[in-house]
Design an enzyme around this catalytic site. Structure first.
Site, PDB file in Angstrom:
ATOM      1  CG  ASN A  30      -4.049   5.274  -0.828  1.00  0.00           C
ATOM      2  OD1 ASN A  30      -5.113   6.067  -1.051  1.00  0.00           O
ATOM      3  ND2 ASN A  30      -3.302   6.033   0.081  1.00  0.00           N
ATOM      4  CB  THR A  70      -7.883  12.633   4.171  1.00  0.00           C
ATOM      5  OG1 THR A  70      -7.724  13.099   2.621  1.00  0.00           O
ATOM      6  CG2 THR A  70      -8.546  11.332   4.053  1.00  0.00           C
ATOM      7  CE1 TYR A 120      -5.326  14.004  -7.012  1.00  0.00           C
ATOM      8  CE2 TYR A 120      -7.698  14.782  -7.655  1.00  0.00           C
ATOM      9  CZ  TYR A 120      -6.868  14.096  -6.811  1.00  0.00           C
ATOM     10  OH  TYR A 120      -7.266  13.231  -5.860  1.00  0.00           O
ATOM     11  CE  LYS A 131      -5.538  10.749  -7.864  1.00  0.00           C
ATOM     12  NZ  LYS A 131      -4.895   9.636  -7.173  1.00  0.00           N
ATOM     13  CB  ILE A 140      -0.859  -0.086   1.391  1.00  0.00           C
ATOM     14  CG1 ILE A 140      -1.727  -1.279   1.480  1.00  0.00           C
ATOM     15  CG2 ILE A 140      -1.804   1.076   1.067  1.00  0.00           C
ATOM     16  CD1 ILE A 140      -2.651  -1.290   2.728  1.00  0.00           C
TER      17      ILE A 140
HETATM   18  N1  LIG Z   1      -9.537  12.652   0.208  1.00  0.00           N
HETATM   19  C1  LIG Z   1     -10.278  12.849  -1.262  1.00  0.00           C
HETATM   20  O1  LIG Z   1     -11.348  13.560  -1.067  1.00  0.00           O
HETATM   21  C2  LIG Z   1     -10.112  12.236  -2.310  1.00  0.00           C
HETATM   22  C3  LIG Z   1     -10.896  12.124  -3.244  1.00  0.00           C
HETATM   23  C4  LIG Z   1     -10.660  11.345  -4.494  1.00  0.00           C
HETATM   24  C5  LIG Z   1      -9.428  11.094  -4.558  1.00  0.00           C
HETATM   25  N2  LIG Z   1      -8.679  10.769  -3.645  1.00  0.00           N
HETATM   26  C6  LIG Z   1      -7.451  10.162  -3.589  1.00  0.00           C
HETATM   27  O2  LIG Z   1      -7.115   9.208  -2.501  1.00  0.00           O
HETATM   28  C7  LIG Z   1      -5.735   8.903  -2.498  1.00  0.00           C
HETATM   29  C8  LIG Z   1      -5.371   9.145  -1.050  1.00  0.00           C
HETATM   30  O3  LIG Z   1      -5.526  10.389  -0.734  1.00  0.00           O
HETATM   31  P1  LIG Z   1      -5.789  11.075   1.139  1.00  0.00           P
HETATM   32  O4  LIG Z   1      -7.242  11.734   0.855  1.00  0.00           O
HETATM   33  O5  LIG Z   1      -5.715   9.809   1.870  1.00  0.00           O
HETATM   34  O6  LIG Z   1      -4.624  12.041   1.288  1.00  0.00           O
HETATM   35  P2  LIG Z   1      -3.703  12.446   2.213  1.00  0.00           P
HETATM   36  O7  LIG Z   1      -4.588  12.148   3.774  1.00  0.00           O
HETATM   37  O8  LIG Z   1      -3.076  13.552   1.857  1.00  0.00           O
HETATM   38  O9  LIG Z   1      -2.558  11.251   2.173  1.00  0.00           O
HETATM   39  C9  LIG Z   1      -1.700  11.244   0.876  1.00  0.00           C
HETATM   40  C10 LIG Z   1      -1.009  10.087   1.139  1.00  0.00           C
HETATM   41  O10 LIG Z   1      -0.035   9.829   0.226  1.00  0.00           O
HETATM   42  C11 LIG Z   1       1.252   9.988   0.329  1.00  0.00           C
HETATM   43  N3  LIG Z   1       2.234  10.424  -0.411  1.00  0.00           N
HETATM   44  C12 LIG Z   1       2.134  11.970  -0.849  1.00  0.00           C
HETATM   45  N4  LIG Z   1       3.198  12.218  -1.668  1.00  0.00           N
HETATM   46  C13 LIG Z   1       4.154  11.194  -1.634  1.00  0.00           C
HETATM   47  C14 LIG Z   1       5.641  11.204  -1.970  1.00  0.00           C
HETATM   48  N5  LIG Z   1       5.922  11.870  -2.684  1.00  0.00           N
HETATM   49  N6  LIG Z   1       6.050   9.928  -1.939  1.00  0.00           N
HETATM   50  C15 LIG Z   1       5.415   9.004  -1.035  1.00  0.00           C
HETATM   51  N7  LIG Z   1       4.391   8.897  -0.484  1.00  0.00           N
HETATM   52  C16 LIG Z   1       3.426  10.170  -0.689  1.00  0.00           C
HETATM   53  C17 LIG Z   1       1.400  10.563   1.799  1.00  0.00           C
HETATM   54  O11 LIG Z   1       2.485  10.109   2.602  1.00  0.00           O
HETATM   55  P3  LIG Z   1       3.662  11.008   3.025  1.00  0.00           P
HETATM   56  O12 LIG Z   1       3.388  12.482   3.072  1.00  0.00           O
HETATM   57  O13 LIG Z   1       4.014  10.569   4.379  1.00  0.00           O
HETATM   58  O14 LIG Z   1       4.792  10.711   1.937  1.00  0.00           O
HETATM   59  C18 LIG Z   1      -0.322  10.349   2.373  1.00  0.00           C
HETATM   60  O15 LIG Z   1       0.295   8.865   2.998  1.00  0.00           O
HETATM   61  C19 LIG Z   1      -4.925   9.869  -3.336  1.00  0.00           C
HETATM   62  O16 LIG Z   1      -4.752   9.277  -4.551  1.00  0.00           O
HETATM   63  C20 LIG Z   1      -6.122  11.090  -3.603  1.00  0.00           C
HETATM   64  O17 LIG Z   1      -5.963  11.326  -4.925  1.00  0.00           O
HETATM   65  C21 LIG Z   1      -8.841  11.434  -2.333  1.00  0.00           C
END
Ligand SMILES: NC(=O)c1ccc[n+]([C@@H]2O[C@H](COP(=O)([O-])OP(=O)(O)OC[C@H]3O[C@@H](n4cnc5c(N)ncnc54)[C@H](OP(=O)(O)O)[C@@H]3O)[C@@H](O)[C@H]2O)c1
Length: 248
Positions: free
Chosen positions: A87, A188, A154, A158, A6
């Site tokens: 993810n 999040t 973004y 995607k 993951i």
């Molecule tokens: N939240 C929403 O409303 C939403 C809606 C549609 C899609 N999504 C998608 O869901 C997925 C998870 O998002 P989330 O909402 O859980 O976001 P989040 O809380 O910002 O978490 C993002 C995760 O990605 C990791 N990440 C970011 N940049 C990274 C890098 N350079 N190297 C390694 N890891 C990295 C972060 O870990 P570190 O910072 O520790 O590296 C963190 O664990 C994403 O793909 C997002 O596009 C989210």
């Protein structure tokens, strides 16, 4: 033994998924830059083996070494199930294309598209002789199908990820269950970041502020339960982009 790889497991949806699947005869492989020490100790108390890999997914020249390390912790003779969940994701830079430094756009492309695509490639290559169950889940977004003002990279990355999902299904769909998953607006840090934007950079910001105030965001836990179903039950056709609406 079941293995789940993951990315982006340090918080948000990835962390919730690690908690959801980290039960029983399972090994987790968690990739992120931030610490997962507390998460690891909580999950391993339930008897689950957890490996963490501190890795910046914007440094995609290191993907081969990363996957070498992950697969050195997977005994393919003993495993009966291996899943890759792409993810990790990032929104920035936010604002109309042309506004920010080139480096910021490069980073977005690497994290959101290049890294997950190369991870899919490495995963498929390294499991070519494996005869257990294989799953890939690429986390998508509604932005894959809508060009939102301020989210050029973004949305584009995607959309590209959805196409990789479809392409892998055409090439490997008989052997690998491959899915996209759109979690919808989920509570999040990513949503926190969206609400902080100015309307000049992101013109839909007010609707995201309203959604939070109305309490209509999905919880990461609810989304993680759905992702586990997509991965582990044969409810959806391989190659499909599943969304939370498909569970209504
Ligand atoms: N939240 C929403 O409303 C939403 C809606 C549609 C899609 N999504 C998608 O869901 C997925 C998870 O998002 P989330 O909402 O859980 O976001 P989040 O809380 O910002 O978490 C993002 C995760 O990605 C990791 N990440 C970011 N940049 C990274 C890098 N350079 N190297 C390694 N890891 C990295 C972060 O870990 P570190 O910072 O520790 O590296 C963190 O664990 C994403 O793909 C997002 O596009 C989210």
């Amino acid at each position: 033994m079941r293995h789940y790889i993951i990315t982006g497991a340090s918080r948000g949806i990835g962390e919730a998924l690690a908690r959801e699947v980290g039960l029983g005869d399972t090994t987790l492989h968690l990739v992120s830059r931030g610490s997962v020490t507390e998460l690891m100790s909580q999950i391993s108390r339930k008897g689950t083996e957890v490996f963490s890999y501190a890795f910046d997914l914007s440094r995609t020249d290191g993907i081969t070494i990363l996957t070498e390390e992950i697969f050195s912790n997977i005994d393919l003779n003993e495993a009966n199930y291996i899943a890759l969940v792409n993810n990790a994701g990032m929104l920035e830079p936010i604002g109309p294309i042309g506004k920010h430094e080139t480096e910021a756009y490069r980073k977005n492309l690497e994290v959101n598209f290049v890294a997950p695509t190369l991870l899919c490639h490495e995963f498929i290559k390294r499991t070519s002789g494996f005869d257990g169950q294989l799953r890939i889940l690429n986390v998508s977004s509604g932005a894959a199908k809508n060009a939102y003002y301020g989210w050029s990279h973004y949305c584009s990355t995607k959309a590209g990820l959805d196409m990789i999902t479809a392409a892998i299904n055409v090439e490997h769909g008989k052997r690998i269950g491959v899915f996209g998953f759109n979690p919808g607006r989920t509570d999040t840090k990513m949503q926190d970041e969206i609400r902080e934007q100015s309307p000049e950079d992101f013109e839909h910001v007010q609707s995201f502020i309203d959604a939070k105030e109305q309490g209509i965001l999905n919880s990461p836990q609810k989304v993680a339960i759905m992702m586990k179903i997509v991965l582990d039950e044969d409810r959806f056709e391989t190659g499909s982009i599943v969304s939370t609406r498909d569970f209504n």
